[in-house]
Write a protein that holds these residues in place. Structure first.
Motif, PDB file in Angstrom:
ATOM      1  N   UNK A 160      48.449  60.012  47.486  1.00 37.09           N
ATOM      2  CA  UNK A 160      47.041  60.333  47.689  1.00 37.09           C
ATOM      3  C   UNK A 160      46.359  59.102  48.267  1.00 37.09           C
ATOM      4  N   UNK A 161      45.272  59.322  48.978  1.00 31.19           N
ATOM      5  CA  UNK A 161      44.509  58.226  49.556  1.00 31.19           C
ATOM      6  C   UNK A 161      43.123  58.207  48.926  1.00 31.19           C
ATOM      7  N   UNK A 162      42.695  57.041  48.510  1.00 31.33           N
ATOM      8  CA  UNK A 162      41.354  56.855  47.958  1.00 31.33           C
ATOM      9  C   UNK A 162      40.643  55.898  48.893  1.00 31.33           C
ATOM     10  N   UNK A 163      39.484  56.303  49.387  1.00 34.54           N
ATOM     11  CA  UNK A 163      38.854  55.505  50.437  1.00 34.54           C
ATOM     12  C   UNK A 163      37.424  55.116  50.102  1.00 34.54           C
ATOM     13  N   UNK A 164      36.849  54.355  51.005  1.00 30.65           N
ATOM     14  CA  UNK A 164      35.450  53.912  50.979  1.00 30.65           C
ATOM     15  C   UNK A 164      35.166  52.891  49.884  1.00 30.65           C
ATOM     16  N   UNK A 165      36.068  51.949  49.693  1.00 31.26           N
ATOM     17  CA  UNK A 165      35.815  50.848  48.773  1.00 31.26           C
ATOM     18  C   UNK A 165      35.150  49.708  49.528  1.00 31.26           C
ATOM     19  N   UNK A 166      34.641  48.748  48.798  1.00 30.11           N
ATOM     20  CA  UNK A 166      34.117  47.534  49.421  1.00 30.11           C
ATOM     21  C   UNK A 166      35.290  46.745  49.987  1.00 30.11           C
ATOM     22  N   UNK A 218      40.164  42.068  53.969  1.00 33.80           N
ATOM     23  CA  UNK A 218      39.559  43.120  54.799  1.00 33.80           C
ATOM     24  C   UNK A 218      40.189  44.507  54.580  1.00 33.80           C
ATOM     25  N   UNK A 219      40.639  44.794  53.371  1.00 37.96           N
ATOM     26  CA  UNK A 219      41.207  46.106  53.063  1.00 37.96           C
ATOM     27  C   UNK A 219      40.178  46.906  52.271  1.00 37.96           C
ATOM     28  N   UNK A 220      40.066  48.197  52.614  1.00 37.23           N
ATOM     29  CA  UNK A 220      39.024  49.011  51.991  1.00 37.23           C
ATOM     30  C   UNK A 220      39.506  50.373  51.497  1.00 37.23           C
ATOM     31  N   UNK A 221      40.785  50.653  51.585  1.00 32.24           N
ATOM     32  CA  UNK A 221      41.348  51.914  51.108  1.00 32.24           C
ATOM     33  C   UNK A 221      42.529  51.632  50.189  1.00 32.24           C
ATOM     34  N   UNK A 222      42.865  52.617  49.356  1.00 33.91           N
ATOM     35  CA  UNK A 222      44.017  52.489  48.474  1.00 33.91           C
ATOM     36  C   UNK A 222      44.920  53.689  48.677  1.00 33.91           C
ATOM     37  N   UNK A 258      46.854  48.578  48.837  1.00 34.37           N
ATOM     38  CA  UNK A 258      45.607  48.409  49.576  1.00 34.37           C
ATOM     39  C   UNK A 258      45.921  48.335  51.067  1.00 34.37           C
ATOM     40  N   UNK A 259      45.084  48.966  51.863  1.00 34.35           N
ATOM     41  CA  UNK A 259      45.265  48.912  53.311  1.00 34.35           C
ATOM     42  C   UNK A 259      43.921  49.082  53.991  1.00 34.35           C
ATOM     43  N   UNK A 260      43.923  48.893  55.286  1.00 38.08           N
ATOM     44  CA  UNK A 260      42.692  49.010  56.071  1.00 38.08           C
ATOM     45  C   UNK A 260      42.556  50.413  56.640  1.00 38.08           C
TER      46      UNK A 260
END
Length: 139
Positions: free
Chosen positions: A90-96, A101-105, A120-122
């Motif tokens: 699953x992808x969880x997005x829109x983090x700080x 510079x990574x903002x998704x998990x 963590x990835x961009x």
């Protein structure tokens, strides 16, 4: 015991869990007391679920069992024999943004070991970068 008797006991100070509001309406621990009248109780429920101000107008009728197709027998899940043989993602997005510079998990779960990995990835990563990340971090 009838509601009238409960009201009398509240007025006399005998009933601690029962109270009367300013309009002399009986409450039990903050909840409205309704007489054991089936028509009255049904009318209250119908009004609460059908009013334009209801949280879920009319929805309670759609989820009743008689509106569902009969279900089949449950099928057992295949038990994997090796780690990482059966996974879910699953992808969880829109983090700080992190310092890198990574903002998704990317959540990857192994069903045999019942373990999850969080990568963590961009957001800007293309589809070719994700398998590389999987091989580097999981394999």
């Amino acid at each position: 015991m009838k509601l009238g008797e409960k009201v009398r006991q509240v007025v006399q100070g005998v009933q601690g869990d029962f109270t009367l509001n300013t309009e002399d309406i009986l409450f039990f621990r903050g909840r409205l007391c309704v007489a054991c009248d089936e028509e009255l109780q049904y009318a209250i429920l119908r009004n609460a679920h059908s009013s334009p101000y209801a949280m879920h107008p009319g929805i309670y009728q759609k989820v009743k069992a008689e509106h569902h197709y009969p279900s089949r027998l449950l099928q057992p899940l295949k038990i994997p024999e090796w780690k990482w043989e059966r996974i879910t993602m699953d992808f969880v997005s829109s983090f700080s943004l992190t310092s890198t510079k990574k903002d998704d998990i990317w959540v990857i779960m192994d069903h045999l070991m019942n373990r999850s990995h969080f990568l963590a990835f961009r957001t800007s990563y293309n589809l070719q970068k994700l398998p590389e990340l999987y091989i580097a971090e999981i394999m």
